[in-house]
Design a protein around this motif. Structure first.
Motif, PDB file in Angstrom:
ATOM      1  N   HIS A 256       5.691  81.876  53.152  1.00  0.00           N
ATOM      2  CA  HIS A 256       5.738  80.733  52.240  1.00  0.00           C
ATOM      3  C   HIS A 256       6.586  79.619  52.859  1.00  0.00           C
ATOM      4  O   HIS A 256       7.288  79.859  53.844  1.00  0.00           O
ATOM      5  CB  HIS A 256       6.292  81.135  50.868  1.00  0.00           C
ATOM      6  CG  HIS A 256       7.616  81.850  50.936  1.00  0.00           C
ATOM      7  ND1 HIS A 256       8.797  81.221  51.226  1.00  0.00           N
ATOM      8  CD2 HIS A 256       7.936  83.166  50.760  1.00  0.00           C
ATOM      9  CE1 HIS A 256       9.786  82.097  51.204  1.00  0.00           C
ATOM     10  NE2 HIS A 256       9.292  83.290  50.940  1.00  0.00           N
ATOM     11  N   THR A 257       6.536  78.432  52.247  1.00  0.00           N
ATOM     12  CA  THR A 257       7.365  77.319  52.714  1.00  0.00           C
ATOM     13  C   THR A 257       8.835  77.695  52.603  1.00  0.00           C
ATOM     14  O   THR A 257       9.222  78.378  51.653  1.00  0.00           O
ATOM     15  CB  THR A 257       7.110  76.075  51.832  1.00  0.00           C
ATOM     16  OG1 THR A 257       5.702  75.915  51.722  1.00  0.00           O
ATOM     17  CG2 THR A 257       7.701  74.825  52.457  1.00  0.00           C
ATOM     18  N   VAL A 258       9.629  77.268  53.566  1.00  0.00           N
ATOM     19  CA  VAL A 258      11.048  77.636  53.538  1.00  0.00           C
ATOM     20  C   VAL A 258      11.935  76.408  53.707  1.00  0.00           C
ATOM     21  O   VAL A 258      11.507  75.396  54.265  1.00  0.00           O
ATOM     22  CB  VAL A 258      11.394  78.647  54.672  1.00  0.00           C
ATOM     23  CG1 VAL A 258      10.670  79.967  54.462  1.00  0.00           C
ATOM     24  CG2 VAL A 258      11.096  78.077  56.053  1.00  0.00           C
ATOM     25  N   THR A 259      13.157  76.525  53.238  1.00  0.00           N
ATOM     26  CA  THR A 259      14.149  75.489  53.567  1.00  0.00           C
ATOM     27  C   THR A 259      14.587  75.729  55.007  1.00  0.00           C
ATOM     28  O   THR A 259      14.502  76.849  55.514  1.00  0.00           O
ATOM     29  CB  THR A 259      15.395  75.552  52.646  1.00  0.00           C
ATOM     30  OG1 THR A 259      16.025  76.822  52.827  1.00  0.00           O
ATOM     31  CG2 THR A 259      15.009  75.378  51.191  1.00  0.00           C
ATOM     32  N   LEU A 260      15.029  74.667  55.648  1.00  0.00           N
ATOM     33  CA  LEU A 260      15.511  74.802  57.025  1.00  0.00           C
ATOM     34  C   LEU A 260      16.845  74.066  57.135  1.00  0.00           C
ATOM     35  O   LEU A 260      16.923  72.859  56.896  1.00  0.00           O
ATOM     36  CB  LEU A 260      14.488  74.212  57.999  1.00  0.00           C
ATOM     37  CG  LEU A 260      14.861  74.276  59.492  1.00  0.00           C
ATOM     38  CD1 LEU A 260      15.002  75.730  59.963  1.00  0.00           C
ATOM     39  CD2 LEU A 260      13.812  73.553  60.343  1.00  0.00           C
ATOM     40  N   SER A 261      17.879  74.824  57.466  1.00  0.00           N
ATOM     41  CA  SER A 261      19.201  74.207  57.594  1.00  0.00           C
ATOM     42  C   SER A 261      19.804  74.569  58.936  1.00  0.00           C
ATOM     43  O   SER A 261      19.372  75.516  59.594  1.00  0.00           O
ATOM     44  CB  SER A 261      20.122  74.682  56.465  1.00  0.00           C
ATOM     45  OG  SER A 261      20.225  76.091  56.483  1.00  0.00           O
ATOM     46  N   ALA A 262      20.788  73.800  59.345  1.00  0.00           N
ATOM     47  CA  ALA A 262      21.502  74.091  60.583  1.00  0.00           C
ATOM     48  C   ALA A 262      22.964  73.725  60.391  1.00  0.00           C
ATOM     49  O   ALA A 262      23.302  72.912  59.530  1.00  0.00           O
ATOM     50  CB  ALA A 262      20.911  73.298  61.741  1.00  0.00           C
ATOM     51  N   ASN A 263      23.781  74.346  61.228  1.00  0.00           N
ATOM     52  CA  ASN A 263      25.210  74.062  61.213  1.00  0.00           C
ATOM     53  C   ASN A 263      25.434  72.800  62.039  1.00  0.00           C
ATOM     54  O   ASN A 263      25.988  72.837  63.125  1.00  0.00           O
ATOM     55  CB  ASN A 263      25.946  75.265  61.814  1.00  0.00           C
ATOM     56  CG  ASN A 263      27.445  75.152  61.673  1.00  0.00           C
ATOM     57  OD1 ASN A 263      27.931  74.242  61.009  1.00  0.00           O
ATOM     58  ND2 ASN A 263      28.163  76.050  62.290  1.00  0.00           N
ATOM     59  N   ALA A 264      24.947  71.694  61.496  1.00  0.00           N
ATOM     60  CA  ALA A 264      24.992  70.423  62.229  1.00  0.00           C
ATOM     61  C   ALA A 264      26.279  69.697  61.904  1.00  0.00           C
ATOM     62  O   ALA A 264      26.416  69.101  60.843  1.00  0.00           O
ATOM     63  CB  ALA A 264      23.787  69.566  61.860  1.00  0.00           C
ATOM     64  N   GLY A 265      27.229  69.769  62.821  1.00  0.00           N
ATOM     65  CA  GLY A 265      28.573  69.246  62.559  1.00  0.00           C
ATOM     66  C   GLY A 265      28.657  67.729  62.562  1.00  0.00           C
ATOM     67  O   GLY A 265      29.117  67.121  63.508  1.00  0.00           O
ATOM     68  N   LEU A 266      28.249  67.115  61.477  1.00  0.00           N
ATOM     69  CA  LEU A 266      28.374  65.657  61.346  1.00  0.00           C
ATOM     70  C   LEU A 266      29.858  65.292  61.264  1.00  0.00           C
ATOM     71  O   LEU A 266      30.643  66.086  60.787  1.00  0.00           O
ATOM     72  CB  LEU A 266      27.662  65.176  60.086  1.00  0.00           C
ATOM     73  CG  LEU A 266      26.153  65.336  60.081  1.00  0.00           C
ATOM     74  CD1 LEU A 266      25.584  64.839  58.765  1.00  0.00           C
ATOM     75  CD2 LEU A 266      25.506  64.636  61.251  1.00  0.00           C
ATOM     76  N   PRO A 267      30.277  64.122  61.731  1.00  0.00           N
ATOM     77  CA  PRO A 267      29.438  63.024  62.243  1.00  0.00           C
ATOM     78  C   PRO A 267      29.193  63.051  63.755  1.00  0.00           C
ATOM     79  O   PRO A 267      28.760  62.053  64.305  1.00  0.00           O
ATOM     80  CB  PRO A 267      30.256  61.794  61.856  1.00  0.00           C
ATOM     81  CG  PRO A 267      31.683  62.267  61.892  1.00  0.00           C
ATOM     82  CD  PRO A 267      31.670  63.723  61.534  1.00  0.00           C
TER      83      PRO A 267
END
Ligand SMILES: [Zn+2]
Length: 494
Positions: A256-267
């Motif tokens: 099924h469709t999934v959320t996609l996240s990452a440990n993207a250290g902004l900024p």
């Protein structure tokens, strides 16, 4: 409406809904979501009013069902950092798929200095090498086979991280892919100027070796080497494409469709390339714990950037911040971090009751057990007043006047235009870990910020009953007097 047009309308609606689902728009985190980093026992979830687990804990069908029964969405989690010292030690193919420096030597992950196996270190994996990519694929299949709602990719930069910061990203696969990148993205005259005779046979390492023969020398002069901006850009983009691919594998595995996240250290810039492919960001945001509430601009910058990029963010503090919290048994300061994130329309993940990651150079990795009774009330307050968070979007605080010991954000109701003010106390006594309460705090607003007929404001706090105050209008402006500010008050004007 004829039968046929009705049918067409239904089809169009279904297609639209599918398109919305496909880009994850309806799966995004809400402002009032209460996000756990890792899985926790049922009673802890209930104590906090949890709605989402952002960083795994749902790799089996049983795990996923447990979360869904509690009304919580959950994610599978993997990383693109390293295959781990043990696997690198035992598997020649994986060993040859590590990130390497200008001498061809593997680059170790500095903060995993204490993770070794029979003398083999934890080396960065190379996400441009087919063997490590296959390893990442298997990891996604492992963590998504239970049908989790989303995939979280930790250390999403893969080999771009050693390329940007640790003198790596220089294996044959990286060099070959960079060559293709140059062909597509860099004009011939710029290449010629950098000394590239024939791009089809160009090996960036030849150009580097004219200036640096070892990793140490390379790290000193890296930013001055011709084409380096392109090299870093190539790596960051390649890493982003890899994360996108992992998201597709995750959806296929889960069915099924999934959320996609990452440990993207902004900024941080290197972390911005992947954002366009994510449904939301899960990351560490440094809170400068040692400075109390004084140096919060970095955190605010991260929250505002996420808002600008249109991606919900769920933050936690850095390992250094949590190490101080653990050492000094701080409770008020982390509560301030929670309030600050929600006041800016983002989320602060629940301080974990068992596994909150701490790090210092002296102690390395260690863990903090956050007491539930210290932090659950503030999250329950957010859940109880969800509509005061979810219905509101960021608005300008221009013209709002308060004392310098107070931080205010303005949120605006999307339907009515009425504002909600988040008022935070900055007067933190570090030695006692407490906020010095302020009495009769005056907040002056430009008249235009308020609905014309508004007469009252409602004050909501996690540590007091709701109260109402009159608005005092006077020649183009309006004042609200907050009888007492302890840590955080939300003022909703109607
Ligand atoms: Zn490589």
């Amino acid at each position: 409406m004829t039968k046929q047009t009705r049918f067409m309308a239904v089809v169009a609606l279904a297609l639209y809904a599918a398109a919305v689902r496909a880009n994850g728009a309806d799966m995004a985190l809400k402002h009032s979501d209460v996000v756990f980093m890792y899985a926790s026992p049922d009673d802890v979830y209930r104590a906090y009013g949890a709605t989402f687990v952002g960083w795994g804990g749902a790799s089996s069908g049983e795990d996923v069902k447990r979360h869904h029964d509690l009304g919580i969405r959950c994610t599978g989690s993997m990383w693109c950092l390293t295959a781990g010292a043990k696997l690198i030690h035992e598997n020649a193919e994986i060993r040859n798929a590590c990130a390497v420096d200008i001498e061809g030597k593997p680059v170790e992950v500095p903060w995993l200095f204490d993770h070794t196996h029979e003398g083999t270190k934890s080396y960065f994996g190379c996400t441009n090498n087919p063997a490590f990519r296959e390893h990442c694929r298997r990891e996604v299949e492992r963590c998504m086979k239970g049908g989790a709602d989303g995939l979280h990719v930790d250390d999403h930069l893969g080999v771009a991280s050693p390329a940007w910061y640790f003198g790596g990203g220089l294996c044959d696969y990286c060099i070959a892919a960079f060559r293709e990148y140059l062909k597509e993205n860099v004009p011939a005259d710029e290449l010629a100027k950098a000394g590239v005779a024939d791009v089809n046979t160009f090996d960036y390492r030849d150009l580097i070796r004219k200036r640096a023969a070892t990793r140490e020398e390379y790290k000193k002069v890296q930013r001055q080497i011709p084409l380096m901006n392109h090299f870093l850009e190539f790596h960051a983009q390649a890493a982003a494409e890899h994360v996108k691919l992992l998201g597709e594998i995750a959806a296929k595995t889960a069915g099924h469709t999934v959320t996609l996240s990452a440990n993207a250290g902004l900024p941080d810039k290197a972390h911005t390339y992947v954002i366009k492919y994510l449904t939301h960001i899960i990351c560490e945001v440094g809170q400068n714990a040692h400075s109390g509430t004084v140096k919060i601009h970095h955190a605010i910058e991260a929250y505002e950037l996420a808002t600008k990029l249109g991606k919900p963010l769920a933050a936690t503090a850095s390992g250094w911040d949590w190490a101080l919290v653990k050492e000094k048994k701080l409770e008020t300061l982390p509560r301030f971090w929670i309030a600050l994130a929600y006041a800016h329309g983002q989320r602060f993940m629940v301080p974990h009751p068992n596994n909150q990651w701490c790090f210092t150079d002296k102690l390395g990795t260690h863990w903090y057990q956050a007491p539930v009774e210290a932090f659950a009330p503030i999250y329950r307050f957010i859940r109880k007043n969800a509509e005061c968070f979810d219905d509101f979007e960021t608005a300008s605080a221009e013209g709002v006047k308060v004392s310098e010991k107070v931080h205010v954000t303005v949120r605006k109701n999307e339907r009515t235009g009425a504002p909600a003010l988040h008022v935070l106390n900055l007067d933190y006594a570090a030695a006692e870990d407490r906020m010095l309460p302020a009495q009769n705090v005056a907040i002056t607003l430009p008249e235009g910020l308020l609905p014309k007929d508004a007469k009252q404001a409602h004050i909501l706090s996690y540590d007091a009953e709701p109260a109402a105050v009159e608005l005092k209008r006077d020649a183009g402006s309006c004042a609200i007097i907050l009888p007492e500010l302890r840590l955080w008050s939300v003022i909703v004007v109607e």
